[in-house]
Design an enzyme around this catalytic site. Structure first.
Site, PDB file in Angstrom:
ATOM      1  N   GLU A 261       0.878  -1.179   0.000  1.00  0.00           N
ATOM      2  CA  GLU A 261       0.000   0.000   0.000  1.00  0.00           C
ATOM      3  C   GLU A 261       0.906   1.216   0.000  1.00  0.00           C
ATOM      4  O   GLU A 261       1.710   1.393   0.905  1.00  0.00           O
ATOM      5  CB  GLU A 261      -0.849   0.050   1.274  1.00  0.00           C
TER       6      GLU A 261
ATOM      7  N   ASP B 271      -4.123   8.551  11.359  1.00  0.00           N
ATOM      8  CA  ASP B 271      -2.750   8.082  11.537  1.00  0.00           C
ATOM      9  C   ASP B 271      -2.139   8.591  12.825  1.00  0.00           C
ATOM     10  O   ASP B 271      -2.402   9.706  13.265  1.00  0.00           O
ATOM     11  CB  ASP B 271      -1.893   8.524  10.349  1.00  0.00           C
TER      12      ASP B 271
END
Lengths: 413, 271
Positions: B53, B64
């Site tokens: 990815e 994140d």
């Protein structure tokens, strides 16, 4: 005058089932948050229909925050706006000093209904953080407030207030270290602690249902002001004016006048050093449609969809997004949004202080600066309503530096 | 239609036939530089990762943790553009022949142009996208363009996702389903094996798509544990941390190679 405290928007004005106001709104959130956001939406729908909830909310607004807030005519200030007749809706007189407490009390009652013992919030200028800390102290809830490091420096007094109230203030060091980054951190906390935690969103932005729910809690501002102004003058205003960051105080004011086509609705955005300078937070004047913090609205961004750093002398307006309902009203042409620079706002800040004995929040000073312009257009027969969303105590350090008040022996320049 | 959804499907099918789980690596494009990022991605693919990815760095990465946000910041401050992300996909796929996905937040793609992005990603040999903040109910336009271009749309499911919604998500998705092992942002932590296994079980009840687990996995032992019940194990933060810790590119790539080899052994030892 009596006041109805909880006034959800009429049918047809609320967003659709997916949370859209026209092309704006929605729920652009990580899957981990979908269940939590849906829970808030479900619980809010139940609360709206629960007489016990609305009664408790109403009682708190009377006995704790001091509603209805006053409506004050400001003739000496208005002389500088071409002699227009001007009234201020005094949200600065609420407990904790701004309109923020209203939404916070509504959402804290909601958190309690959902059985969430922990509340998180973000704050820029500190008004929302202080209001949240206050309500959590009142109800015995754990409270964490995320605040950008830059904002903590310029709002040290509010940081101390939150800590005094038992809240943990977490400095945010990422990005521009202001409100946008504090919201990012609060979202991260929420993803990790969603079972125990309510994210008490402070403005009419974010994923559905926050834009509609925060607006509904703040609608009391406009509903009261409309009654008060009709009582005092027998007519509706020619213009209703408010500052716009995320946009909760402005929506709260505007909503009562949406059906009145003759009332201009004017939102004053923070233009910082000027829209042309690139150092501003004028989202509707200079932004483009995009996704930020869970909804689609106008956003300050570059051509690749990266959010650009905003600037405003007001920590409360230093935000690159705006609530989706404002984006919709803007595109419909029902509300107009004008840029106000730091310097224009600070001139209005000093002018109101010296002509009326009211020191406004720097956010609210943007609305006052807009009112000076609109007043000159309308002339002596005009009638203007301005939402004074908060008081200026928290901004005195910024103002003192701006006007050099720390460096003079006598009267300032 | 030029995207590599079929390659992704075939890769996962052959790994399943081997009786093991796939190792899926995440690294952001442009970190530490565009060329350095390409080298890092090639390294993990050459050292045992089955799928990669490629992160499209965003200014506001709300899902994140601090490690990936730091890498994103460095990439953006280095001037990374979406064209560089596409180039990263093209070079990683061309060099290895393996499936390369893009992981992104939605705003950069919406702003760049949905059709333009899907076309360019497919032309570069990309296999599809994982879109962290595009929930299924907002995804129809993207899926339409992705489908036309032969790109997968990999959806994330979370422990908090209810069964009815799981069915809606897996019915709309393609390639595989990304199961977030714990509630939280990306980062290294103790994984909640029971919670992840339960989510995989509930997801499998709704779909035949492979179910891969990510968020929090960083060690070979964790990889082995997750490989015991999932079709794939996704690792991101540990790779990014390895690069952040390295004093220079050569050391960083050596570190990535060692970590990937160990994790690849882990996913083979899970069953």
């Amino acid at each position: 005058m009596s006041s109805t405290f909880f006034i959800p928007a009429p049918e047809g004005r609320a967003p659709d089932a997916e949370g859209y106001f026209g092309a704006f709104g929605g729920k652009f959130i990580p899957e981990a948050l979908v269940a939590a956001v849906d829970e808030v939406a479900d619980e809010y729908e139940k609360a709206k229909a629960d007489p016990q909830f609305t009664a408790e909310f109403g009682a708190l607004l009377v006995d704790y925050t001091g509603r209805p807030s006053a409506l004050t005519e400001v003739p000496r200030f208005a002389e500088h706006a071409g002699g227009v007749r001007m009234f201020l809706k005094r949200e600065d007189l609420n407990h904790t000093g701004s309109h923020k407490i209203t939404n916070v009390l509504g959402q804290v009652l909601l958190a309690r209904r959902m059985g969430k013992p922990r509340v998180i919030a973000e704050t820029g200028a500190g008004s929302h953080g202080v209001a949240t800390a206050t309500a959590c102290a009142l109800f015995g809830l754990e409270c964490i407030v995320y605040m950008g490091e830059v904002d903590m420096e310029r709002q040290a007094l509010n940081v101390a207030r939150m800590r005094m109230l038992g809240t943990k203030v977490v400095p945010v060091t990422s990005g521009s270290r202001t409100l946008k980054d504090a919201i990012n951190e609060a979202f991260r906390d929420w993803v990790a602690n969603v079972e125990s935690t309510h994210y008490l969103f402070g403005t009419a932005a974010g994923p559905h249902p926050f834009p509609a729910m925060v607006r509904d809690f703040q609608r009391v501002i406009g509903v009261e002001a409309r009654h008060q102004l009709l009582d005092r003058t027998g007519r509706l205003p020619d213009a209703a004016i408010a500052c716009v960051g995320g946009g909760s105080n402005a929506l709260g004011l505007f909503h009562a006048f949406l059906p009145d086509a003759g009332v201009r609705l004017v939102g004053c955005e923070a233009a910082g050093h000027g829209v042309e300078s690139g150092k501003h937070a004028a989202t509707l004047s200079a932004g483009e449609p995009g996704i930020l913090h869970g909804s689609r609205s106008y956003v300050l961004q570059d051509e690749e969809g990266q959010i650009t750093e905003p600037h405003s002398i007001s920590a409360g307006l230093d935000y690159p997004g705006i609530g989706p309902e404002h984006a919709h009203l803007n595109d419909l042409g029902r509300a107009e949004y004008v840029p106000v620079t730091d310097d224009q706002a600070m001139r209005a800040f000093r002018l109101l202080s010296r002509t009326e004995g009211i020191i406004p929040a720097i956010e609210s000073a943007h609305a006052l600066a807009g009112a000076l312009e609109v007043g000159r257009e309308l002339g002596r027969d005009g009638l203007i309503l301005v939402n004074l969303s908060g008081r200026g105590d928290k901004d005195m350090d910024t103002a003192a530096r701006y006007f050099g008040l720390y460096d003079t022996d006598g009267e300032s320049k | 239609m030029s995207g590599n959804l079929q390659l992704l499907n075939d890769t996962l099918a052959s790994i399943r036939a081997e009786g093991r789980a796939a190792l899926i690596a995440y690294l952001p494009a442009g970190f530490p530089t565009v060329d350095g990022g390409v080298a890092a991605i090639k390294t993990v693919l050459d050292s045992g990762a089955d799928i990669v990815e490629v992160g499209l760095p965003h200014s506001d990465p709300v899902l994140d943790g601090p490690v990936i946000q730091t890498a994103d910041d460095l990439a953006l401050r280095g001037g990374l553009k979406i064209a560089d992300v596409i180039r990263t996909v093209r070079e990683a796929h061309a060099a290895t022949g393996k499936p390369v996905l893009v992981m992104s937040y939605w705003n950069p793609i919406a702003r760049y142009g949905i059709e333009r992005f899907a076309t360019e990603l497919a032309d570069a040999g990309g296999a599809g996208c994982i879109l962290s903040d595009l929930p299924v109910q907002e995804s129809a336009t993207w899926r339409d363009h992705a489908g036309k271009q032969g790109l997968a749309t990999v959806f994330v499911v979370a422990p908090s996702t209810r069964d009815e919604r799981l069915r809606r998500i897996t019915a709309a998705g393609s390639g595989f389903v990304y199961a977030a092992s714990t509630m939280g942002v990306t980062g290294v932590r103790e994984t909640d094996g029971a919670s992840a296994a339960d989510l995989v079980r509930r997801t499998r009840a709704t779909t035949d798509l492979p179910v891969c687990v990510g968020i929090g996995v960083s060690t070979p032992d964790q990889a082995a544990e997750v490989a015991g019940f999932a079709d794939g194990v996704a690792v991101g933060t540990a790779f990014v941390q390895a690069l952040l810790d390295a004093p220079d590119e050569t050391t960083g790539l050596a570190s990535l190679r060692a970590l990937t080899t160990a994790l690849a052994r882990g996913v083979r030892g899970g069953r």
